[in-house]
Design a protein around this motif. Structure first.
Motif, PDB file in Angstrom:
ATOM      1  N   VAL A 105      44.607  25.758  33.440  1.00  0.00           N
ATOM      2  CA  VAL A 105      44.317  26.417  34.712  1.00  0.00           C
ATOM      3  C   VAL A 105      45.167  25.780  35.804  1.00  0.00           C
ATOM      4  O   VAL A 105      45.247  24.550  35.906  1.00  0.00           O
ATOM      5  N   VAL A 106      45.774  26.616  36.644  1.00  0.00           N
ATOM      6  CA  VAL A 106      46.591  26.140  37.764  1.00  0.00           C
ATOM      7  C   VAL A 106      45.832  26.340  39.071  1.00  0.00           C
ATOM      8  O   VAL A 106      45.168  27.369  39.274  1.00  0.00           O
ATOM      9  N   THR A 107      45.908  25.360  39.957  1.00  0.00           N
ATOM     10  CA  THR A 107      45.315  25.464  41.286  1.00  0.00           C
ATOM     11  C   THR A 107      46.112  24.566  42.232  1.00  0.00           C
ATOM     12  O   THR A 107      47.148  24.006  41.852  1.00  0.00           O
ATOM     13  N   ASN A 108      45.612  24.425  43.463  1.00  0.00           N
ATOM     14  CA  ASN A 108      46.230  23.499  44.414  1.00  0.00           C
ATOM     15  C   ASN A 108      45.696  22.089  44.208  1.00  0.00           C
ATOM     16  O   ASN A 108      44.511  21.901  43.885  1.00  0.00           O
ATOM     17  N   ASN A 109      46.531  21.100  44.442  1.00  0.00           N
ATOM     18  CA  ASN A 109      46.085  19.714  44.365  1.00  0.00           C
ATOM     19  C   ASN A 109      44.993  19.428  45.390  1.00  0.00           C
ATOM     20  O   ASN A 109      44.025  18.720  45.099  1.00  0.00           O
ATOM     21  N   HIS A 110      45.138  20.000  46.599  1.00  0.00           N
ATOM     22  CA  HIS A 110      44.141  19.679  47.635  1.00  0.00           C
ATOM     23  C   HIS A 110      42.771  20.278  47.325  1.00  0.00           C
ATOM     24  O   HIS A 110      41.767  19.864  47.913  1.00  0.00           O
ATOM     25  N   VAL A 111      42.709  21.227  46.400  1.00  0.00           N
ATOM     26  CA  VAL A 111      41.427  21.799  46.010  1.00  0.00           C
ATOM     27  C   VAL A 111      40.604  20.804  45.196  1.00  0.00           C
ATOM     28  O   VAL A 111      39.381  20.715  45.352  1.00  0.00           O
ATOM     29  N   ILE A 112      41.273  20.035  44.343  1.00  0.00           N
ATOM     30  CA  ILE A 112      40.538  19.155  43.423  1.00  0.00           C
ATOM     31  C   ILE A 112      40.739  17.672  43.721  1.00  0.00           C
ATOM     32  O   ILE A 112      40.165  16.824  43.047  1.00  0.00           O
ATOM     33  N   GLU A 113      41.535  17.349  44.723  1.00  0.00           N
ATOM     34  CA  GLU A 113      41.848  15.948  45.013  1.00  0.00           C
ATOM     35  C   GLU A 113      40.582  15.151  45.340  1.00  0.00           C
ATOM     36  O   GLU A 113      39.782  15.538  46.187  1.00  0.00           O
ATOM     37  N   GLY A 114      40.398  14.030  44.643  1.00  0.00           N
ATOM     38  CA  GLY A 114      39.262  13.158  44.886  1.00  0.00           C
ATOM     39  C   GLY A 114      37.951  13.632  44.301  1.00  0.00           C
ATOM     40  O   GLY A 114      36.904  13.006  44.514  1.00  0.00           O
ATOM     41  N   ALA A 115      37.974  14.740  43.545  1.00  0.00           N
ATOM     42  CA  ALA A 115      36.731  15.301  43.011  1.00  0.00           C
ATOM     43  C   ALA A 115      36.204  14.481  41.843  1.00  0.00           C
ATOM     44  O   ALA A 115      36.966  13.996  41.004  1.00  0.00           O
ATOM     45  N   ASP A 116      34.890  14.340  41.778  1.00  0.00           N
ATOM     46  CA  ASP A 116      34.228  13.687  40.647  1.00  0.00           C
ATOM     47  C   ASP A 116      33.954  14.683  39.528  1.00  0.00           C
ATOM     48  O   ASP A 116      34.006  14.347  38.351  1.00  0.00           O
ATOM     49  N   GLU A 117      33.647  15.918  39.928  1.00  0.00           N
ATOM     50  CA  GLU A 117      33.358  16.963  38.960  1.00  0.00           C
ATOM     51  C   GLU A 117      34.073  18.247  39.387  1.00  0.00           C
ATOM     52  O   GLU A 117      34.137  18.563  40.577  1.00  0.00           O
ATOM     53  N   ILE A 118      34.594  18.972  38.408  1.00  0.00           N
ATOM     54  CA  ILE A 118      35.279  20.237  38.669  1.00  0.00           C
ATOM     55  C   ILE A 118      34.669  21.290  37.755  1.00  0.00           C
ATOM     56  O   ILE A 118      34.647  21.135  36.534  1.00  0.00           O
ATOM     57  N   LEU A 119      34.184  22.369  38.354  1.00  0.00           N
ATOM     58  CA  LEU A 119      33.545  23.428  37.591  1.00  0.00           C
ATOM     59  C   LEU A 119      34.312  24.732  37.787  1.00  0.00           C
ATOM     60  O   LEU A 119      34.592  25.137  38.926  1.00  0.00           O
ATOM     61  N   ILE A 120      34.669  25.376  36.664  1.00  0.00           N
ATOM     62  CA  ILE A 120      35.415  26.630  36.690  1.00  0.00           C
ATOM     63  C   ILE A 120      34.459  27.785  36.437  1.00  0.00           C
ATOM     64  O   ILE A 120      33.751  27.816  35.421  1.00  0.00           O
ATOM     65  N   GLU A 121      34.455  28.746  37.365  1.00  0.00           N
ATOM     66  CA  GLU A 121      33.636  29.953  37.215  1.00  0.00           C
ATOM     67  C   GLU A 121      34.548  31.140  36.911  1.00  0.00           C
ATOM     68  O   GLU A 121      35.517  31.395  37.634  1.00  0.00           O
TER      69      GLU A 121
END
Length: 465
Positions: free
Chosen positions: A89-105
């Motif tokens: 999956v491609v996204t922006n770095n600033h969307v996930i930067e520093g995240a502890d958890e990432i959930l894809i819907e």
């Protein structure tokens, strides 16, 4: 007239009657992204009441009751798209930067946790991976270079957290630069809002030609000026993140600046095309014999338009590749063979602020007013005042007449002139000699190499008749 109008209408690609079929076909590959981050709690009532206030204990007790000192969870929303059936999956770095958890819907329902494969802050691109029980619907990248101003495009994503949404518009402009070294943005009037970040920009063939990244807006909402990172930049980054988990860009090892009209005139160049080398620290270019004052006009067989084009071209070239670099040096072209190093490795390498001092250089103590500048030869006292290394040499600018061209072009007290007419200067007489030489050659300006805090740049100053 009617026949001509019909012919023009047939040649132009009209607006589609509907975007519905295209949206239905590609929507399943577009995803919403929710990130969760742990934010540290406050350690006390600071910022609420002054320290030592009689109300300090009251506010501390209030915060304790309401969990003010405990870490809290913060959520953010963005968009992305699946590029392979196995879950990349491609996204922006600033969307996930520093995240502890990432959930894809997913558009068709269901959620999956994602892991970060790699990120590239320079282009604001991130590559994620999900593990699914079955192959996932995905979309392919298209060639952003063939996108023309006026072409129809469609943006998809999760604007303002409202869920899956589609907007359509046209390519408004190409090759936009915002703030990054490798920027190549497609500007579009397709509505892009907060939450659309990381989502795809499609052409009418259903191919991704951009990753929606930013908007220009005084209100925070779409006003028809959105920016998508061009797919031809994104694909190179994604390929490297997938293979290495990081980017590996080529590095030439030079400092450069654009060739302006006055610099071209001072150097006797026919055009302003190319990139002017201001400094060559230790690295591939120095090993190949490149020098400050060279103008890079061709790199690996491709003509260099300006510094931005050169930086992108070098960055896109394979690390370790030996390329031919054509430079203009003192009016003659010369070909150098340079073996590129890796930029990410070299970025931590210190760059020398100046060349070693010539021990035989004559010393002077008098200042002189030349070209709107008050200058003095380098001395131990000036090195100490300006916090320069013992090896620093050149002429120190001690004052600048604010009514002169020198001031307009940014020269200030404390600048150090190390070259004039592409020749080293250590004494006032050296500068005077180069001024006379330029005038005798019929030049209207003189090229100076100026350093400020170790950073070099060329400045062309006009010569009085």
């Amino acid at each position: 007239m009617f026949v001509l109008a019909q012919a023009l209408s047939a040649a132009a690609r009209g607006a589609p009657e509907s975007f519905a079929d295209l949206a239905q076909r590609i929507s399943p590959a577009v995803v919403n992204i929710t990130t969760t981050t742990t934010v540290a709690g406050r350690t006390g009532p600071r910022g609420v009441v002054p320290e030592g206030s009689p109300f300090e204990d009251f506010f501390r007790e209030f915060q304790d009751r309401n969990g003010g000192d405990r870490p809290r969870r913060s959520s953010a929303l963005g968009s992305g798209f699946v590029i392979s059936e196995d879950g990349f999956v491609v996204t922006n770095n600033h969307v996930i930067e520093g995240a502890d958890e990432i959930l894809i819907e997913f558009f068709e329902g269901g959620e999956l946790p994602a892991t970060v494969i790699g990120t590239d802050p320079k282009t604001d691109i991130a590559l994620l991976k999900v593990v699914a029980d079955q192959p996932l619907p995905f979309v392919s990248f298209g060639d952003s270079d063939v996108a023309r101003v006026g072409d129809w495009v469609m943006a998809m994503g999760n604007p303002l957290g409202q869920g899956f949404s589609v907007s359509a518009g046209i390519v408004s402009a190409r090759n936009r630069a915002l703030s990054g070294t490798y920027d190549d943005y497609i500007q579009t009037d397709a509505a892009i809002n907060r939450g659309n970040s990381g989502g795809p920009l499609f052409n009418m063939d259903g191919q991704v030609i951009g990753v929606n990244t930013a908007i220009l807006s005084p209100t925070g909402g779409s006003i028809g000026i959105g920016f998508s990172m061009a797919s031809n930049v994104v694909t190179k980054v994604v390929d490297q993140l997938k293979e290495f988990g990081e980017t590996r860009r080529g590095w030439l090892g030079v400092r450069i600046q654009d060739v302006t009209d006055d610099v071209a005139e001072a150097m006797g160049l026919a055009t302003t095309a190319g990139a002017l080398v201001t400094d060559v620290p230790e690295g591939p270019a120095l090993d190949a014999g490149m020098k400050a004052g060279d103008v890079i006009v061709e790199f690996d067989g491709i003509k260099v338009a300006d510094t931005r084009a050169l930086v992108r071209q070098v960055g896109n070239t394979t690390v370790g590749k030996t390329v031919r670099v054509l430079v203009n040096r003192e009016g003659k072209t010369q070909t150098l063979k340079v073996t590129l190093a890796r930029r990410e490795t070299a970025e931590g390498t210190a760059v020398p602020a100046s060349q070693p001092m010539d021990e035989d250089a004559p010393s002077e103590s008098l200042e002189a007013d030349i070209l709107g500048l008050t200058i003095a030869p380098m001395s131990d006292e000036l090195r100490e005042q300006l916090e320069l290394p013992a090896s620093a040499e050149g002429l120190v600018v001690t004052d600048v007449d604010e009514m002169t061209e020198a001031y307009e072009k940014g020269l200030r007290a404390g600048d150090v002139i190390t070259e004039a007419g592409q020749q080293k200067v250590a004494a006032i007489a050296d500068l005077e000699t180069q001024i006379e030489a330029a005038q005798e050659a019929g030049r209207k300006s003189l090229l100076l190499l100026v350093r400020r805090a170790g950073d070099p740049r060329f400045v062309a100053l006009g010569l009085d008749d």
